[in-house]
Motif scaffolding. Structure first.
Motif, PDB file in Angstrom:
ATOM      1  N   TYR A   1       0.715  -1.320  -0.096  1.00  0.00           N
ATOM      2  CA  TYR A   1       0.016  -0.002   0.068  1.00  0.00           C
ATOM      3  C   TYR A   1       0.764   1.033   0.123  1.00  0.00           C
ATOM      4  N   SER A   2       2.056   1.283   0.604  1.00  0.00           N
ATOM      5  CA  SER A   2       2.851   2.435   0.398  1.00  0.00           C
ATOM      6  C   SER A   2       3.595   2.590  -0.831  1.00  0.00           C
ATOM      7  N   GLY A   3       3.745   1.347  -1.487  1.00  0.00           N
ATOM      8  CA  GLY A   3       4.277   1.353  -2.861  1.00  0.00           C
ATOM      9  C   GLY A   3       3.170   2.006  -3.835  1.00  0.00           C
ATOM     10  N   VAL A   4       1.990   1.928  -3.471  1.00  0.00           N
ATOM     11  CA  VAL A   4       0.914   2.493  -4.504  1.00  0.00           C
ATOM     12  C   VAL A   4       1.076   4.004  -4.303  1.00  0.00           C
ATOM     13  N   ILE A   5       1.170   4.604  -2.935  1.00  0.00           N
ATOM     14  CA  ILE A   5       1.329   6.088  -2.820  1.00  0.00           C
ATOM     15  C   ILE A   5       2.618   6.548  -3.437  1.00  0.00           C
ATOM     16  N   ASN A   6       3.802   5.601  -3.339  1.00  0.00           N
ATOM     17  CA  ASN A   6       5.000   6.063  -3.939  1.00  0.00           C
ATOM     18  C   ASN A   6       4.913   6.331  -5.438  1.00  0.00           C
ATOM     19  N   LEU A   7       4.393   5.263  -6.199  1.00  0.00           N
ATOM     20  CA  LEU A   7       3.939   5.155  -7.690  1.00  0.00           C
ATOM     21  C   LEU A   7       3.322   6.549  -8.154  1.00  0.00           C
ATOM     22  N   ILE A   8       2.299   6.848  -7.070  1.00  0.00           N
ATOM     23  CA  ILE A   8       1.307   7.939  -7.330  1.00  0.00           C
ATOM     24  C   ILE A   8       2.168   9.101  -7.397  1.00  0.00           C
ATOM     25  N   THR A   9       2.879   9.391  -6.349  1.00  0.00           N
ATOM     26  CA  THR A   9       3.877  10.535  -6.192  1.00  0.00           C
ATOM     27  C   THR A   9       4.835  10.647  -7.383  1.00  0.00           C
ATOM     28  N   MET A  10       5.589   9.677  -7.792  1.00  0.00           N
ATOM     29  CA  MET A  10       6.495   9.894  -8.746  1.00  0.00           C
ATOM     30  C   MET A  10       5.870  10.186 -10.337  1.00  0.00           C
ATOM     31  N   ILE A  11       4.597   9.490 -10.447  1.00  0.00           N
ATOM     32  CA  ILE A  11       4.161   9.593 -11.879  1.00  0.00           C
ATOM     33  C   ILE A  11       3.187  11.158 -11.825  1.00  0.00           C
ATOM     34  N   VAL A  12       2.636  11.587 -10.692  1.00  0.00           N
ATOM     35  CA  VAL A  12       1.799  12.441 -11.000  1.00  0.00           C
ATOM     36  C   VAL A  12       2.767  13.662 -10.756  1.00  0.00           C
ATOM     37  N   ASN A  13       3.623  13.680  -9.878  1.00  0.00           N
ATOM     38  CA  ASN A  13       4.631  15.179  -9.715  1.00  0.00           C
ATOM     39  C   ASN A  13       5.340  15.206 -10.813  1.00  0.00           C
ATOM     40  N   THR A  14       5.690  14.125 -11.552  1.00  0.00           N
ATOM     41  CA  THR A  14       6.333  14.345 -13.100  1.00  0.00           C
ATOM     42  C   THR A  14       5.564  14.839 -13.822  1.00  0.00           C
ATOM     43  N   PHE A  15       4.192  14.371 -14.178  1.00  0.00           N
ATOM     44  CA  PHE A  15       3.446  15.175 -15.094  1.00  0.00           C
ATOM     45  C   PHE A  15       3.278  16.680 -14.594  1.00  0.00           C
ATOM     46  N   LEU A  16       3.244  17.083 -13.285  1.00  0.00           N
ATOM     47  CA  LEU A  16       2.938  18.215 -13.201  1.00  0.00           C
ATOM     48  C   LEU A  16       4.504  19.249 -13.196  1.00  0.00           C
ATOM     49  N   ASP A  17       5.347  18.498 -13.007  1.00  0.00           N
ATOM     50  CA  ASP A  17       6.758  19.289 -13.322  1.00  0.00           C
ATOM     51  C   ASP A  17       6.770  19.680 -14.870  1.00  0.00           C
ATOM     52  N   GLU A  18       5.966  18.719 -15.810  1.00  0.00           N
ATOM     53  CA  GLU A  18       5.991  18.894 -17.047  1.00  0.00           C
ATOM     54  C   GLU A  18       5.117  20.129 -17.227  1.00  0.00           C
ATOM     55  N   VAL A  19       3.998  20.247 -16.550  1.00  0.00           N
ATOM     56  CA  VAL A  19       3.024  21.226 -16.921  1.00  0.00           C
ATOM     57  C   VAL A  19       3.620  22.660 -16.472  1.00  0.00           C
ATOM     58  N   ASP A  20       4.269  22.560 -15.217  1.00  0.00           N
ATOM     59  CA  ASP A  20       5.289  23.821 -15.024  1.00  0.00           C
ATOM     60  C   ASP A  20       6.257  24.458 -15.846  1.00  0.00           C
ATOM     61  N   ARG A  21       6.779  23.335 -16.428  1.00  0.00           N
ATOM     62  CA  ARG A  21       7.918  23.566 -17.480  1.00  0.00           C
ATOM     63  C   ARG A  21       7.608  24.156 -18.525  1.00  0.00           C
ATOM     64  N   ASN A  22       6.349  23.733 -19.102  1.00  0.00           N
ATOM     65  CA  ASN A  22       5.802  24.066 -20.314  1.00  0.00           C
ATOM     66  C   ASN A  22       4.678  25.196 -20.408  1.00  0.00           C
ATOM     67  N   SER A  23       4.576  25.747 -18.884  1.00  0.00           N
ATOM     68  CA  SER A  23       3.477  26.719 -19.056  1.00  0.00           C
ATOM     69  C   SER A  23       3.978  28.053 -19.433  1.00  0.00           C
ATOM     70  N   THR A  24       3.027  28.842 -19.905  1.00  0.00           N
ATOM     71  CA  THR A  24       3.121  30.341 -20.309  1.00  0.00           C
ATOM     72  C   THR A  24       3.279  31.149 -19.103  1.00  0.00           C
ATOM     73  N   GLU A  25       3.572  32.233 -19.053  1.00  0.00           N
ATOM     74  CA  GLU A  25       3.648  33.022 -18.019  1.00  0.00           C
ATOM     75  C   GLU A  25       2.204  33.067 -17.018  1.00  0.00           C
ATOM     76  N   ALA A  26       1.366  33.420 -18.270  1.00  0.00           N
ATOM     77  CA  ALA A  26      -0.204  33.675 -17.731  1.00  0.00           C
ATOM     78  C   ALA A  26      -0.661  32.316 -16.725  1.00  0.00           C
ATOM     79  N   HIS A  27      -0.193  31.284 -17.244  1.00  0.00           N
ATOM     80  CA  HIS A  27      -0.565  29.969 -16.719  1.00  0.00           C
ATOM     81  C   HIS A  27       0.387  29.205 -15.698  1.00  0.00           C
ATOM     82  N   PHE A  28       1.158  30.120 -15.253  1.00  0.00           N
ATOM     83  CA  PHE A  28       2.315  29.423 -14.513  1.00  0.00           C
ATOM     84  C   PHE A  28       1.747  29.541 -12.754  1.00  0.00           C
ATOM     85  N   GLU A  29       0.914  28.382 -12.521  1.00  0.00           N
ATOM     86  CA  GLU A  29      -0.031  28.824 -11.426  1.00  0.00           C
ATOM     87  C   GLU A  29       0.456  27.987 -10.089  1.00  0.00           C
TER      88      GLU A  29
END
Length: 475
Positions: A444-472
């Motif tokens: 069950y801890s592995g489920v949380i770790n997988l979610i953390t790795m995958i989701v935060n990587t997606f969110l890093d990509e969103v920030d990296r590619n955001s325009t100034e207006a959408h850098f939230e």
């Protein structure tokens, strides 16, 4: 120079076309960057999980250097192993002299409690009989008659690292365990993790088994070998499955194999001796871990502790909080059969869409199991399993049929860069990031770790590619 750059650009563009993908998938003899290692590496990993065991390569010194360096780069720990240094003359006259002298030196210098001998390509091609050589070594007093030496034939030119792991595990049990006797059956559950390069996974298994008050033996257990504390002194043989429990391995009340495809030979061997055996999938995702907990609870005859139920609830809460970031996303995956079954189980639970699944060391049994798993969920309908394909096939898939993320080990970083998608590093080897093996991906801890790795990587990509207006601030 300009002409060369123009040609290179044109070639690169062609490599990304459907035309090239068809040619790439039409090749039959050539393998380019397979997602697997060779048998002796798996044998070495297995041997290091037994108390006082010294892995011994009957083959060239270069082979041993490769195995050790690969494992050291993944774990960032020293790896103890020796070789009898076969060279060209051994290929002509055989490696008996090398093996006898090597065993003598290894026993005298490193004082192991057991030596695990496995073969490389050279020894297998010339047909060395390591069982006969071992008998001759004992007759020559190179090692004591009663000294245990486990044997495994592990040709590198067939199978993979999981095959070698399986063969060595069977060899260790054959060498060390006393015969099964009906009046000496112990109360222990012998838990076999399979080829697993996450020390945190092994520790998580042990933690859960203790919580559930199961008398158990983890076989093999290399968690302390590859994740030893730095206390100022070096231990050559830290941890490992105790030899007393290895001696009693055939008197186990039951075996529980936690991977379906990495230990079939050992499983069949035990069953042939009337040892009770249960095999389940790698306990990843909620369903995978539920099955593990149910199996242990059935063995103990006790209920599931509140702590386990609490941890399950935490994992469900984490899934609820973050499913929207994974739901509907497309994934490509590569790795070993058991790892892929676990990852796909997790993705389907999160509403992720596995699209390209590459398994170089696939088997017909695995293919059937994966296709059944995919068919069981509406989120698995877009998926295709590419059995026996390599990472150059995967590259063609990524650039012609894009996905949102690649899951796999460090070897996938080039394909991910060419396809301009993120890579979340899961599997073996991981050589360009640190400490990943110190966080579990099972349970069950592995489920949380997988979610953390995958989701935060997606969110890093969103920030990296955001325009100034959408850098939230909020994502």
């Amino acid at each position: 120079m300009l002409l060369m750059k123009s040609c290179t650009k044109a070639t690169t563009a062609w490599l990304n076309t459907e035309e090239y993908k068809e040619l790439n998938f039409a090749r039959e003899k050539l393998v380019i960057n397979p997602a697997k290692a060779c048998q002796p590496l798996g044998a070495l990993l297995c041997a290091l999980g037994v108390e006082g065991c010294l892995p011994f390569t009957h083959g060239s010194q270069g082979c041993t250097a490769y195995f050790r360096s690969t494992l050291s780069r993944h774990f960032r720990e020293p790896v103890a192993s020796v070789s009898d240094s076969m060279t060209e003359d051994s290929a002509v006259f055989g490696g008996q002299t090398n093996l006898i002298e090597g065993l003598k030196n290894a026993h005298a210098l490193y004082k192991p409690k057991v030596i695990a001998v496995y073969t490389s390509c050279m020894a297998e091609v010339i047909g060395d009989d390591i069982k006969a050589y071992l008998g001759n070594a004992k007759q020559a007093d190179a090692i004591p008659q009663e000294f245990p030496v486990a044997l495994a034939n592990t040709p590198s030119f067939k199978g993979s690292h999981i095959t070698g792991y399986d063969t060595m595990l069977k060899g260790l049990i054959e060498c060390l365990a006393t015969p099964r006797q009906a009046d000496k059956i112990n109360d222990r559950l012998y838990v076999v993790p399979g080829f697993d390069t996450y020390t945190a996974n092994l520790r998580e298994y042990k933690r859960i088994l203790k919580l559930m008050k199961a008398p158990f033996t983890l076989l093999p257990d290399n968690s302390d070998v590859f994740d030893a504390p730095n206390l100022g002194t070096y231990q050559l043989y830290p941890g490992g499955t105790p030899l007393t429990e290895m001696n009693d391995a055939l008197n186990a009340a039951q075996y529980l194999f936690l991977q379906t495809f990495s230990s079939p030979t050992t499983s069949k061997y035990l069953a042939s001796l009337d040892v009770p055996v249960e095999t389940i999938s790698m306990p990843m995702g909620i369903a995978g871990m539920d099955k593990f907990v149910e199996s242990v609870a059935k063995f103990t005859g006790e209920g599931v502790p509140e702590e386990i139920t609490f941890e399950r609830g935490l994992a469900i809460d984490a899934m609820t909080d973050s499913h929207q970031y994974i739901h509907g996303k497309k994934f490509a995956l590569f790795g070993d059969p058991d790892l892929l079954i676990g990852l796909v189980t997790f993705l389907l639970e999160m509403g992720g869409l596995p699209v390209h699944i590459v398994c170089t060391n696939s088997t017909p049994t695995f293919k059937k199991a994966m296709e059944s798993l995919l068919a069981s969920s509406p989120y698995g309908q877009e998926a295709t399993l590419y059995a026996g394909k390599d990472l150059w096939h995967l590259r063609s898939l990524l650039v012609t049929e894009p996905v949102d993320m690649l899951l796999g080990d460090s070897h996938g970083k080039w394909a991910a860069r060419d396809a301009n998608i993120p890579l979340v590093r899961i599997g073996f080897p991981i050589t360009d990031r640190v400490n990943i093996h110190r966080s579990p991906i099972i349970g069950y801890s592995g489920v949380i770790n997988l979610i953390t790795m995958i989701v935060n990587t997606f969110l890093d990509e969103v920030d990296r590619n955001s325009t100034e207006a959408h850098f939230e601030m909020m994502r």
